[in-house]
Write a protein that holds these residues in place. Sequence first.
Motif, PDB file in Angstrom:
ATOM      1  N   GLN A   2       0.845  -1.193   0.000  1.00  0.00           N
ATOM      2  CA  GLN A   2       0.000   0.000   0.000  1.00  0.00           C
ATOM      3  C   GLN A   2       0.884   1.248   0.000  1.00  0.00           C
ATOM      4  O   GLN A   2       1.881   1.299   0.714  1.00  0.00           O
ATOM      5  CB  GLN A   2      -0.908  -0.013   1.229  1.00  0.00           C
ATOM      6  CG  GLN A   2      -2.102   0.901   1.063  1.00  0.00           C
ATOM      7  CD  GLN A   2      -3.077   0.767   2.212  1.00  0.00           C
ATOM      8  OE1 GLN A   2      -2.937  -0.131   3.045  1.00  0.00           O
ATOM      9  NE2 GLN A   2      -4.053   1.647   2.275  1.00  0.00           N
ATOM     10  N   PHE A   4       0.936   5.186   0.791  1.00  0.00           N
ATOM     11  CA  PHE A   4       0.164   6.195   1.530  1.00  0.00           C
ATOM     12  C   PHE A   4       0.558   7.602   1.069  1.00  0.00           C
ATOM     13  O   PHE A   4       1.741   7.876   0.858  1.00  0.00           O
ATOM     14  CB  PHE A   4       0.422   6.070   3.037  1.00  0.00           C
ATOM     15  CG  PHE A   4      -0.090   4.787   3.622  1.00  0.00           C
ATOM     16  CD1 PHE A   4      -1.432   4.654   3.983  1.00  0.00           C
ATOM     17  CD2 PHE A   4       0.773   3.702   3.820  1.00  0.00           C
ATOM     18  CE1 PHE A   4      -1.902   3.465   4.529  1.00  0.00           C
ATOM     19  CE2 PHE A   4       0.308   2.516   4.358  1.00  0.00           C
ATOM     20  CZ  PHE A   4      -1.030   2.390   4.714  1.00  0.00           C
ATOM     21  N   GLN A  29       3.950   4.647   6.127  1.00  0.00           N
ATOM     22  CA  GLN A  29       4.670   4.088   4.978  1.00  0.00           C
ATOM     23  C   GLN A  29       5.947   3.393   5.441  1.00  0.00           C
ATOM     24  O   GLN A  29       6.804   4.006   6.066  1.00  0.00           O
ATOM     25  CB  GLN A  29       5.027   5.217   3.991  1.00  0.00           C
ATOM     26  CG  GLN A  29       5.457   4.720   2.631  1.00  0.00           C
ATOM     27  CD  GLN A  29       4.277   4.144   1.872  1.00  0.00           C
ATOM     28  OE1 GLN A  29       3.290   4.803   1.646  1.00  0.00           O
ATOM     29  NE2 GLN A  29       4.378   2.865   1.514  1.00  0.00           N
ATOM     30  N   SER A  84       0.641   6.827  -4.668  1.00  0.00           N
ATOM     31  CA  SER A  84      -0.492   7.010  -3.744  1.00  0.00           C
ATOM     32  C   SER A  84      -1.554   7.878  -4.419  1.00  0.00           C
ATOM     33  O   SER A  84      -1.373   8.358  -5.543  1.00  0.00           O
ATOM     34  CB  SER A  84      -0.010   7.711  -2.470  1.00  0.00           C
ATOM     35  OG  SER A  84       0.243   9.084  -2.743  1.00  0.00           O
ATOM     36  N   ASP A  85      -2.638   8.122  -3.707  1.00  0.00           N
ATOM     37  CA  ASP A  85      -3.613   9.121  -4.150  1.00  0.00           C
ATOM     38  C   ASP A  85      -2.987  10.520  -4.016  1.00  0.00           C
ATOM     39  O   ASP A  85      -2.019  10.706  -3.265  1.00  0.00           O
ATOM     40  CB  ASP A  85      -4.882   9.068  -3.275  1.00  0.00           C
ATOM     41  CG  ASP A  85      -5.670   7.784  -3.534  1.00  0.00           C
ATOM     42  OD1 ASP A  85      -5.494   7.192  -4.616  1.00  0.00           O
ATOM     43  OD2 ASP A  85      -6.448   7.385  -2.646  1.00  0.00           O
TER      44      ASP A  85
END
Length: 300
Positions: A2, A4, A29, A84-85
């Motif tokens: 993932q 972040f 992270q 990430s976003d």
Amino acid sequence: VQVFPPVNFTLTVSALAQVLLHWKPNPNQDPKNYTIRYDVKILSPVPEEYDTKKTHSIRTAVLHNGFSAHIRTLLLHNDLQMRSDWVKEKLLPPPGAPETSVTNLSCVTRITISSTVSLHCTWLPGREAPEDTEYFLFYRYETYTEECQDYIKDKWNRNTECRFSVTHIDPEEVDKLIVIHINGSSKYAAIKPFQQLFNQNAIEKVNVPRNVTVFLEQNDLLATWEKPISPFPKECFEYEFYLFNLKSGNKQILKISSNDFRLWIDVTNRYSIQIRANHHICCTRGFWSDWSEIIYVGKN
């Protein structure tokens, strides 16, 4: 894995027309085996995209219409890239009624004999600015900011012109930016500030070529001159040579990139000669110099 987004993303006005973008790595992270970088996307006023491994970035931009930027984390591992976003942040435009800010701003610099730089700016009051509006001009060059002390007023007693006989602009620098910021005040309306960025060499009114000498050698006209007052070497200038035949009315403008010139002429005619200069090669072109004083050669 993932990825972040960064946290605590802030935009701070750190100087006139300068924004500090600052953020922190996401504490969730896990950086093991990964390189962490950040994608930065400036949306306005001027779109720009870049990436950096730092957690801050400084941008020079006009801020009278606000500023907005997005940022995201970039994880790099071998050939793998993961993102990430986006996190978004913006600075709102400063308050002020529309069309109260100045218009038609133009500025000119000159290099003085003492190798300092003068600055002269003119503008028009905004269409919707009340008659009691007072405008105030500041310039910023690198880290130095100064307010105008020498204004010229229009017939309504409003500041519409400013002169700095000496500034902190470095005449030896190439293509650095000069920030001009004009704000205002009025009893009747909030006056919107205005900013503009100028390349220091593009607004330089180049000095006139010096020691122009013209003489005749049989049927040849020979002219020599020295470069204008400037820290730049002579290779950095080009010239226009204006030759006017007073008998025939024939005009010639010749472009020359050296400091001397030879031309066949009809010596039974009389000519007037003038030379002017501009930057060439070394930096952005400025405004052409004024023409040198008229020199006459040939028969009356």
